[in-house]
Write an enzyme that holds these catalytic residues in place. Structure first.
Site, PDB file in Angstrom:
ATOM      1  N   GLY A   1      55.816  -3.677  28.186  1.00  0.00           N
ATOM      2  CA  GLY A   1      54.631  -3.941  29.095  1.00  0.00           C
ATOM      3  C   GLY A   1      53.492  -4.155  28.485  1.00  0.00           C
TER       4      GLY A   1
ATOM      5  N   GLY B   1      49.126  -4.678  29.684  1.00  0.00           N
ATOM      6  CA  GLY B   1      47.978  -4.699  30.630  1.00  0.00           C
ATOM      7  C   GLY B   1      46.599  -4.739  30.083  1.00  0.00           C
ATOM      8  N   GLY B   2      45.728  -4.901  30.965  1.00  0.00           N
ATOM      9  CA  GLY B   2      44.248  -4.814  30.398  1.00  0.00           C
ATOM     10  C   GLY B   2      43.885  -3.822  29.661  1.00  0.00           C
ATOM     11  N   MET B   3      44.404  -2.530  29.677  1.00  0.00           N
ATOM     12  CA  MET B   3      43.914  -1.399  28.687  1.00  0.00           C
ATOM     13  C   MET B   3      45.096  -1.222  27.822  1.00  0.00           C
ATOM     14  SD  MET B   3      41.590   0.057  30.192  1.00  0.00           S
ATOM     15  CE  MET B   3      41.361   1.914  29.591  1.00  0.00           C
TER      16      MET B   3
ATOM     17  N   VAL C   1      52.800  -0.861  26.353  1.00  0.00           N
ATOM     18  CA  VAL C   1      53.797   0.092  26.387  1.00  0.00           C
ATOM     19  C   VAL C   1      54.874  -0.358  25.570  1.00  0.00           C
ATOM     20  CG1 VAL C   1      55.217   1.508  27.970  1.00  0.00           C
ATOM     21  CG2 VAL C   1      52.822   0.693  28.916  1.00  0.00           C
TER      22      VAL C   1
ATOM     23  N   LYS D   1      52.705   4.519  25.324  1.00  0.00           N
ATOM     24  CA  LYS D   1      51.435   3.426  25.887  1.00  0.00           C
ATOM     25  C   LYS D   1      50.471   3.606  24.862  1.00  0.00           C
ATOM     26  CE  LYS D   1      48.319   2.932  29.661  1.00  0.00           C
ATOM     27  NZ  LYS D   1      47.851   3.182  30.946  1.00  0.00           N
TER      28      LYS D   1
ATOM     29  N   ASP E   1      45.258   3.494  42.222  1.00  0.00           N
ATOM     30  CA  ASP E   1      45.685   2.041  42.033  1.00  0.00           C
ATOM     31  C   ASP E   1      47.296   2.148  42.447  1.00  0.00           C
ATOM     32  OD1 ASP E   1      45.410  -0.625  41.396  1.00  0.00           O
ATOM     33  OD2 ASP E   1      45.983  -0.176  39.376  1.00  0.00           O
TER      34      ASP E   1
END
Length: 748
Positions: free
Chosen positions: A18, A20-22, A25, A40, A141
Site C-alpha cells: 500500500g 499513501g500521501g504519508m 505499507v 508502515k 478519516d
C-alpha cells in the site's frame, strides 16, 4: 536500508502492499518472532523540505503510534511496535487477511453489498467506534478504505493517522491549526468542512456515509466535483436509502439518515447508542429508544456545472476518490526499487540552481514514480500553507516548481500549478510585487497551454487583479477583473461560484475607486445570488453582505449599514461561533455604525463586551483587542468623558507602539486620538506637538499628498487656530488646499 531491506535488524520487508500521501505499507517478516507483520513507513521529505514541517509530520506519526498501540479491541488493528531507523519512522502492525470495503465494492463491480453483510458491518464498526470513543479518540478519516473485513468475517478499523485524543486540545491545534478541515470529501462531516469543533459524532457522520455507500453502491453525494460534494454535505439532505434499494430494512434506512444529520446534536448520542439501535432493529422489533432528532427530507442535490471549483474555505481540496479503485492517472508503482526507491534519489541540482532546463527534444520522459513523489511534495506545500507556514510553503513550492519545469517543461499544467502556489505564498507574506510577477507568468503560460477562457487561466488572472489592488493599482485591477468576469460569464454562466467570486472582487475594487453606488449595486446583487444558491448563512454570502454594509457606511447610509452588519454578526455567531474572528469583526463594525448614528452609549457597551471577548480569545496585546479598545475610547469621547478617553487612547497607543511599531498606521491613529483628547480638554499646545508628530510620520511614510497626510496637516492647522495663531493656520490651510487640488480625481 534499501540495500538490506531490514529494519532494526528485525523486520525484513518483503512486498509493498500500500502507498499513501504519508508513506508506504509493507508486508514484512518479524525475524525475532517468526511471524508476518505489516510495516508502515513515513516518507522522508528530502533535504530541501522545511525542518519545522518535518518535525510536525514526525510528531503526528509518533502520536499515531502511541494512540494505536494503546487500543485493545477486536475491531481495531493491533499495533506491535514503532520506532525510527535511518531517518525513517515506522509502525509495525498485525498483517490482516482480508479486503477493505472499497475493495469489496470493486470486487462486486460497484454493486451494493448483501444486506446481511451491510448490517453486520454496521454493528461491528459501531462496536469498535464505541470503544475508541470511550478512550477519547476520534478517527477523523473514516472511509471504506480504512475498514477491513477479514476472511473470518471480523471487521476492523484501520489507520488512525489523523486521530486525535479529544482531551489534548493543545496538541491538536499545533498539528492541524484552527479551522483546518481534515479528511476525505465524500465522507466528511459538515463540521469538518466548516473547520468547526469535531468530536466523536463526526465519526458517526462519516460512518453514515460509508454505510450509505456499501448499502446502495454510491456515497450520499455521488458527484465528481469537490465543491458540489462539500456543499451537499453542508446544505442538502440525502435521499432515503430505500429509494435506491427497496429491500433494505426500514430501521437501517432510519439509522443511516440519523447518522447523516447536519448537526451533531441530531445524530445518535454515541456509537453505543447506534449499536443498540442496530441490534434491536435486526430482531425485527421496533426500537423503543429516544429519537436523535427529526430528519427533514429535501430535494436532490442541484446540478453543478463541470469544473466548478471549491469555495474559499476549502481551497486546493480535491474530491479524493470514492470506493472505486486507484487514483486516476497514476500508474501502479514500481515495487522493484525497494523501500526507499525514489525517496533516496538525489535531487537534480540543475532544477534547484535555476539553470535553464534542456530543450524539449532532450528532456527524458519522467517516470510515474517521480511524478508521484513531486505530487506528494506539492501536497506537503499545500498543507504547510493551510497551517499558516507561508514562508516554508513557498520554499517547498519553489523546489517542486524547479523540478517539474526540468522534468515536464515550463508550460506543463503541473509546473504552472506549482508556480501559482508560489504566487499565493508570496501574496500571503506581503511580497505583492513578486506575487504579481508570478501570477502574470502563470496566466501567460496557462493561456498558451490551456487557452484564455480556461478556468485555471482565469484563476491566475483573478489573483493578479487581487494583488494589483493590494498594491493600490485599483484602476488596473478593475480592468483585469472586468475582463475575467466577462470571460467567466460567457463560459460558466452568471451564477457559477467562480463568476460570483469575481463579481464580489470587482465590487470591492469599485469601492476603492470611489465608485460607491456601482460597488453597492454589484455587491447587493452578488449577495442576493449567493444567498439563493448557497444559503443566507453561507460564509461566501456573509462576506459579500459584509461588503454591502461597508459600502453603505461609506455612502453615509448608516441605518442600513447597521442592519446589514447585525445580520452578518448574528449569522456568523450561529454558524461559526460567538468567538470566531469573523463574528467578532462583524460585531466591531456594528459598534462603528452605532457610533456614527449617535448611539454612543450602545456602542460603548458593545465595545466593552468586545474587548473582554477579544482579550479572552487573543490576549490583551492582540491587534484586534487593541482595535476594540480604540473604539471604546472613541465612544467615551463622544459621550464627553474626555479624561477616560484620553487615558484609554494613551494606553492603546503605548501598546501599539511596542507591538506594532511607532510608525504603524494603527499606532498613528491612536496617537491622533491622544491629540483629540488633549484638545477637548483645552490642552492645545500639547495637542499641537502630537498632531505634528503624526503629520510628519504620515508625510514620511505616505508622501505629502496622501489623504491621510493631508488630514493630519489639517488637524495641525485647526490646532494652530485654537491657539490663536491664525496666520500660521491660514498658510497651512492654503498648503493643504493646493495639494488637494493637485490630486487627480478617481477614475470613473
Amino acid at each position: 536500508m534499501a540495500d538490506t531491506r531490514l529494519i532494526q535488524s528485525r523486520y525484513r520487508l518483503l512486498d509493498l502492499i500500500g502507498r499513501g500521501g504519508m508513506g508506504e505499507v509493507w508486508r514484512a517478516r518479524d525475524e525475532s518472532l517468526g511471524r508476518h507483520v505489516a510495516v508502515k513507513c513515513l516518507k522522508p521529505m528530502g533535504p530541501q523540505q522545511d525542518q519545522s514541517f518535518t518535525r510536525v509530520l514526525r510528531e503526528r506519526f509518533r502520536r499515531e503510534a502511541r494512540v494505536a498501540a494503546a487500543l485493545q479491541h477486536r475491531g481495531v488493528t493491533v499495533v506491535h511496535d514503532f520506532g525510527e531507523h535511518e531517518g525513517v519512522l515506522y509502525l509495525v502492525m498485525e498483517l490482516l487477511d482480508g479486503r477493505n470495503l472499497s475493495q469489496l465494492l470493486e470486487d462486486n463491480k460497484q454493486h451494493p453489498l448483501p444486506v446481511p453483510d451491510v448490517v453486520d458491518i454496521a454493528e461491528q464498526v459501531a462496536d469498535a467506534l464505541g470503544y475508541t470513543h470511550q478512550q477519547g479518540i476520534v478517527h477523523r478519516d473514516l472511509k471504506p478504505a480504512n475498514i477491513m473485513r477479514l476472511a473470518d468475517g471480523t471487521v476492523k478499523i484501520c489507520d488512525f493517522g489523523i486521530a486525535r485524543l479529544g482531551h489534548d486540545i493543545g496538541f491538536t491545534s499545533r498539528l492541524t491549526g484552527t479551522g483546518i478541515a481534515m479528511g476525505t470529501p465524500h465522507y466528511m462531516s459538515p463540521e469538518q468542512i466548516s473547520g468547526g469543533q469535531v468530536d466523536h459524532r463526526s465519526d458517526l457522520y462519516s460512518l453514515g456515509c460509508v454505510l450509505y455507500e456499501i448499502a446502495t453502491g454510491a456515497p450520499p453525494f455521488d458527484l465528481d466535483d469537490a465543491w458540489a460534494v462539500l456543499v451537499g454535505h453542508r446544505d442538502t439532505q440525502p435521499r432515503p436509502l430505500r429509494t435506491h434499494r427497496a429491500e433494505l430494512p426500514g430501521f437501517f434506512d432510519r439509522v443511516v439518515l440519523e447518522l447523516l444529520a447536519k448537526t451533531p446534536e441530531e445524530r445518535p448520542v454515541d456509537a453505543g447508542d447506534l449499536r443498540r439501535r442496530i441490534i434491536v432493529g435486526r430482531t425485527g422489533e421496533q426500537p423503543h429508544l429516544p429519537p436523535t432528532g427529526q430528519v427533514r427530507l429535501a430535494p436532490p442535490v442541484p446540478v453543478v456545472l463541470p469544473g466548478q471549483q471549491l469555495p474559499a474555505w476549502t481551497r486546493s481540496m480535491t474530491t479524493g476518490h470514492k470506493a472505486t479503485g486507484t487514483r486516476p492517472g497514476l500508474a501502479p508503482p514500481d515495487y522493484s526499487a525497494g523501500l526507499t526507491g525514489e525517496w533516496t534519489t538525489g535531487t537534480d541540482r540543475r532544477g534547484l540552481t535555476g539553470e535553464p532546463p534542456p530543450v524539449a527534444a532532450e528532456r527524458p520522459t519522467p517516470s510515474p514514480e517521480r511524478l508521484s513523489v513531486l505530487a506528494d511534495r506539492h501536497s506537503a506545500g499545500l498543507n504547510l500553507g493551510r497551517l499558516g507556514h507561508w514562508e516554508e510553503a513557498g520554499e517547498v513550492h519553489r523546489a517542486v516548481a524547479a523540478e517539474r519545469e526540468h522534468a515536464l517543461g515550463p508550460d506543463h499544467p503541473d509546473t504552472l500549478a506549482s508556480r501559482y502556489e508560489i504566487g499565493f505564498t508570496l501574496s500571503r507574506t506581503g511580497r505583492a510585487s513578486d506575487a504579481l510577477r508570478e501570477f502574470d507568468r502563470v496566466a501567460r503560460g496557462r493561456e498558451r497551454s490551456l487557452g484564455p477562457d480556461h478556468p485555471d487561466t482565469l484563476a491566475a488572472r483573478q489573483e493578479a487583479a487581487y494583488v494589483l489592488g493590494r498594491l493600490g493599482r485599483h484602476f488596473e485591477a478593475h480592468q483585469v477583473y472586468a475582463e475575467v468576469l466577462a470571460s467567466r460569464e460567457r463560459s460558466m454562466g452568471p451564477d457559477h461560484p467562480d463568476t460570483l467570486r469575481c463579481r464580489h472582487n470587482l465590487a470591492f475594487n469599485l469601492s476603492r475607486l470611489g465608485r460607491l453606488e456601482d460597488s453597492y449595486r454589484m455587491a447587493r446583487d452578488v449577495a442576493s445570488a449567493r444567498s439563493r444558491l448557497l444559503g443566507a448563512d453561507h460564509p461566501d454570502t456573509l462576506v459579500t453582505l459584509y461588503e454591502v454594509a461597508y459600502t453603505l457606511g461609506r455612502l453615509g447610509r448608516w441605518t442600513e449599514a447597521l442592519q446589514a452588519y447585525q445580520e452578518v454578526a448574528k449569522a456568523r455567531s450561529g454558524s461559526l461561533g460567538a468567538d470566531h474572528s469573523d463574528t467578532l469583526s462583524a460585531r466591531y463594525e456594528v459598534g462603528i455604525s452605532l457610533g456614527r448614528l449617535g448611539r454612543s452609549t450602545e456602542a460603548l457597551e458593545l465595545y466593552r463586551a468586545l474587548v473582554e471577548d477579544r482579550t479572552r480569545v487573543g490576549g490583551p496585546a492582540d491587534p484586534e483587542t487593541l482595535r476594540a479598545r480604540h473604539g471604546l475610547g472613541v465612544n467615551l469621547g463622544r459621550l464627553a468623558r474626555w479624561e477616560e478617553a484620553l487615558t484609554e487612547a494613551r494606553d492603546v497607543c503605548a501598546i501599539r507602539e511596542r507591538v506594532l511599531g511607532p510608525d504603524h498606521p494603527d499606532t498613528l491613529v491612536s496617537r491622533r486620538e491622544v491629540a483629540v483628547g488633549l484638545g477637548w480638554l483645552g490642552r492645545w499646545a500639547d495637542a499641537l506637538t502630537v498632531y505634528r508628530t503624526v503629520a510628519a510620520a504620515r508625510e514620511r511614510l505616505l508622501g505629502p499628498g496622501h489623504p491621510d497626510a493631508l488630514a493630519a496637516r489639517n488637524d495641525e492647522a485647526h490646532c494652530l487656530e485654537q491657539l490663536g495663531r491664525g496666520t500660521e493656520a491660514a498658510e497651512l490651510y492654503r498648503q493643504v488646499a493646493a495639494l488637494r487640488s493637485g490630486q487627480q480625481a478617481p477614475p470613473h
